[in-house]
Motif scaffolding. Structure first.
Motif, PDB file in Angstrom:
ATOM      1  N   ALA A  22      -2.574   8.599 -10.615  1.00 21.20           N
ATOM      2  CA  ALA A  22      -1.877   7.365 -10.991  1.00 21.20           C
ATOM      3  C   ALA A  22      -0.604   7.181 -10.182  1.00 21.20           C
ATOM      4  O   ALA A  22      -0.278   6.065  -9.758  1.00 21.20           O
ATOM      5  N   GLY A  23       0.128   8.273  -9.960  1.00 20.29           N
ATOM      6  CA  GLY A  23       1.369   8.170  -9.194  1.00 20.29           C
ATOM      7  C   GLY A  23       1.116   7.726  -7.766  1.00 20.29           C
ATOM      8  O   GLY A  23       1.840   6.880  -7.223  1.00 20.29           O
ATOM      9  N   GLY A  24       0.068   8.288  -7.149  1.00 25.96           N
ATOM     10  CA  GLY A  24      -0.272   7.875  -5.791  1.00 25.96           C
ATOM     11  C   GLY A  24      -0.665   6.413  -5.730  1.00 25.96           C
ATOM     12  O   GLY A  24      -0.384   5.716  -4.751  1.00 25.96           O
ATOM     13  N   GLY A  25      -1.323   5.934  -6.802  1.00 27.12           N
ATOM     14  CA  GLY A  25      -1.643   4.516  -6.866  1.00 27.12           C
ATOM     15  C   GLY A  25      -0.408   3.669  -7.079  1.00 27.12           C
ATOM     16  O   GLY A  25      -0.203   2.654  -6.406  1.00 27.12           O
ATOM     17  N   ASN A  26       0.439   4.097  -8.019  1.00 30.34           N
ATOM     18  CA  ASN A  26       1.664   3.352  -8.314  1.00 30.34           C
ATOM     19  C   ASN A  26       2.553   3.176  -7.084  1.00 30.34           C
ATOM     20  O   ASN A  26       3.272   2.172  -6.969  1.00 30.34           O
ATOM     21  N   ILE A  27       2.506   4.143  -6.174  1.00 30.55           N
ATOM     22  CA  ILE A  27       3.345   4.064  -4.968  1.00 30.55           C
ATOM     23  C   ILE A  27       2.961   2.853  -4.117  1.00 30.55           C
ATOM     24  O   ILE A  27       3.747   2.391  -3.287  1.00 30.55           O
ATOM     25  N   GLY A  28       1.776   2.301  -4.359  1.00 34.28           N
ATOM     26  CA  GLY A  28       1.409   1.076  -3.662  1.00 34.28           C
ATOM     27  C   GLY A  28       2.394  -0.052  -3.908  1.00 34.28           C
ATOM     28  O   GLY A  28       2.548  -0.950  -3.063  1.00 34.28           O
ATOM     29  N   VAL A  29       3.072  -0.019  -5.064  1.00 33.59           N
ATOM     30  CA  VAL A  29       4.057  -1.059  -5.380  1.00 33.59           C
ATOM     31  C   VAL A  29       5.256  -0.992  -4.422  1.00 33.59           C
ATOM     32  O   VAL A  29       5.564  -1.972  -3.742  1.00 33.59           O
ATOM     33  N   PRO A  30       5.978   0.149  -4.343  1.00 34.66           N
ATOM     34  CA  PRO A  30       7.115   0.175  -3.427  1.00 34.66           C
ATOM     35  C   PRO A  30       6.723   0.115  -1.957  1.00 34.66           C
ATOM     36  O   PRO A  30       7.504  -0.376  -1.133  1.00 34.66           O
ATOM     37  N   VAL A  31       5.525   0.584  -1.621  1.00 35.36           N
ATOM     38  CA  VAL A  31       5.118   0.553  -0.212  1.00 35.36           C
ATOM     39  C   VAL A  31       4.992  -0.888   0.271  1.00 35.36           C
ATOM     40  O   VAL A  31       5.509  -1.237   1.344  1.00 35.36           O
ATOM     41  N   ILE A  32       4.337  -1.741  -0.517  1.00 33.76           N
ATOM     42  CA  ILE A  32       4.206  -3.128  -0.061  1.00 33.76           C
ATOM     43  C   ILE A  32       5.565  -3.816  -0.063  1.00 33.76           C
ATOM     44  O   ILE A  32       5.845  -4.696   0.754  1.00 33.76           O
ATOM     45  N   GLN A  33       6.470  -3.387  -0.953  1.00 38.54           N
ATOM     46  CA  GLN A  33       7.819  -3.946  -0.958  1.00 38.54           C
ATOM     47  C   GLN A  33       8.609  -3.486   0.269  1.00 38.54           C
ATOM     48  O   GLN A  33       9.381  -4.254   0.851  1.00 38.54           O
ATOM     49  N   LEU A  34       8.394  -2.244   0.686  1.00 33.81           N
ATOM     50  CA  LEU A  34       9.052  -1.738   1.894  1.00 33.81           C
ATOM     51  C   LEU A  34       8.528  -2.446   3.146  1.00 33.81           C
ATOM     52  O   LEU A  34       9.299  -2.800   4.044  1.00 33.81           O
TER      53      LEU A  34
END
Length: 460
Positions: free
Chosen positions: A172-184
């Motif tokens: 789940a954490g690896g998936g959740n990181i998709g949020v800040p990655v697209i923001q970055l």
């Protein structure tokens, strides 16, 4: 226990169905299971990561949409609310999909489906497009939210109970990181004076890569297939809905704040899109990274205990946010919001660890033992995760609607934060009353005579 000689060989890279899978057998796990499970976890994380990015892409697309697009702050909050809503609703059929098609097969399909909202947004993203068109295309992006449910249900079947907190937290954490990655990525594009179509164009090839890698390296588990009745059984269990309520407080907060943080900064504190983008990724990033730690702490100390203390922290952080909002202190507001993000991630990990523990305890209370108890726990916990994930994501809808109403009524997000504080207090009470109240002694003395014995959940 299954003898080592009967343990299935590692499946081929062609994605054949695994006929036998017993991760609770330590010999099988060491010789065969762990390697296969970790490989499937890796590519599950990749697909879910892209799914989260596509689901939350509108949290950054709205930052590109200046006055020339003709959208009010209320319009943007409504848009992100509907995107979140679809992401929550599709989690239910995505959970069934694993049982019907197999984990590997559905990962391929769900990854490929992400091309639909990405290409659609690429086509319409320009000034002059109507709000209704943006709303329709935004709804398509919601399918990215479904990847979480199918991924968690699938990975839950691969790992033994003693490893589930860590594995589910990492997935789940690896998936959740998709949020800040697209923001970055959006921050870099805005900083380079690029447009939203550049952002969308970057993700199209990554979607294709995720689908191809899932086809090449993931596997299906035979005993997970065709058990759609498990979801019906899970839906009848009160603990599925209790945990859904608690997950609204953790994941609902995480995804809701991920969509809303940048808009709050631009609307309440007058930040430009670039200034907002400089800080909006920090909270989701830290919240994602800490989720596996929440699962690990829950493995070690008990998910209910970690969840309870976490709600205390969330209440304190929200109180600081209310004060910072009233005082118009941008620095304090930003720090408190980031801390709240971290706590949502920690709580995400601990609440999801509770789920398999609850159903394992229920199996033991029914008199089941060994693999029979483990199979019962895997079956119902896997099914319940999709339902819990769906209801929890609805919290993100509530958060965006609460912000929308707060800005319409008061011109700031303060009213919304007060409502969130009350909800976190309710989550604290429910966690304590259902899972930590000391009833174990009474249960031990009455279990022999009660038709439906009670048992303690303090260790889940």
């Amino acid at each position: 226990m299954t003898a080592p000689s009967t343990a299935p060989a590692p499946p081929s890279r062609g994605g054949r169905w695994i006929q036998q899978w017993d991760p609770e057998d330590e010999t099988f796990w060491k010789e065969t299971g762990e390697k296969v499970a970790r490989r499937n976890l890796l590519f599950s994380v990749l697909s879910e990561h892209i799914g989260f990015s596509i689901w939350t892409m509108w949290s950054v697309l709205v930052l590109f949409m200046g006055p020339e697009y003709g959208l009010t702050p209320a319009d943007k909050f409504l848009l992100t609310s509907f995107v979140t809503l679809v992401g929550a609703v599709v989690r239910v059929p995505y959970t069934f999909a694993v049982a019907i098609f197999g984990g590997r097969n559905w990962t391929i399909v769900s990854a490929a489906l992400l091309l639909v909202p990405t290409v659609a947004a690429f086509t319409v993203m320009e000034p002059g497009t109507s709000f209704n068109t943006f709303l329709l295309v935004g709804l398509l992006a919601g399918i990215g939210g479904g990847n979480f449910a199918s991924s968690m249900t699938n990975i839950n079947a691969f790992f033994p109970l003693r490893k589930k907190g860590w594995a589910l937290g990492l997935n789940a954490g690896g998936g959740n990181i998709g949020v800040p990655v697209i923001q970055l990525v959006a921050l870099a594009i805005i900083g380079a004076s690029g447009g939203p179509r550049v952002l969308l164009g970057i993700y199209i090839p990554f979607i294709v890569v995720a689908a191809v890698l899932a086809a090449l390296f993931m596997d299906n588990i035979e005993n997970v297939k065709n058990d759609t009745g498990a979801a019906k059984d899970a839906a009848k269990d009160a603990h599925t809905w209790i945990m859904s309520f608690l997950y609204i407080g953790t994941f609902g907060s995480f995804i809701g704040y991920s969509f809303a943080f940048g808009q709050v900064l631009t609307n309440q504190f007058g930040r430009t899109p670039l200034e907002a983008a400089y800080v909006t990724f920090i909270g989701p990033l830290l919240g994602s990274l800490i989720r596996p730690l929440g699962g690990w702490l829950a493995d070690k100390y008990g998910g209910a205990k970690i969840t309870l203390y976490n709600y205390v922290g969330m209440g304190v952080a929200t109180s600081v946010l209310i004060a910072a909002s009233m005082e118009k202190s941008l620095a304090l507001f930003t720090v408190a919001f980031v801390v709240l993000f971290v706590l949502t991630g920690l709580g995400n990990g601990s609440t999801f660890k509770m789920i398999p523990g609850i159903f394992q305890n229920k199996a033991l209370a029914k008199g089941l033992q060994g693999e029979e108890a483990a199979a019962y726990g895997r079956r119902l916990s896997g099914a319940s995760m999709g339902l819990i994930g769906a209801v929890g994501a609805l919290g993100g809808v509530g958060i965006n609607l609460a912000f929308r109403q707060s800005f319409l009524s008061y011109g700031s997000g303060t009213g919304a934060f007060v409502a969130f504080l009350v909800f976190y207090a309710a989550c604290f009470v429910v966690t304590w009353a259902v899972y930590l109240r000391r009833t174990a002694a009474k249960a031990e003395t009455t279990a022999a005579t009660e038709a439906n014995p009670q048992f303690s959940y303090a260790e889940v």
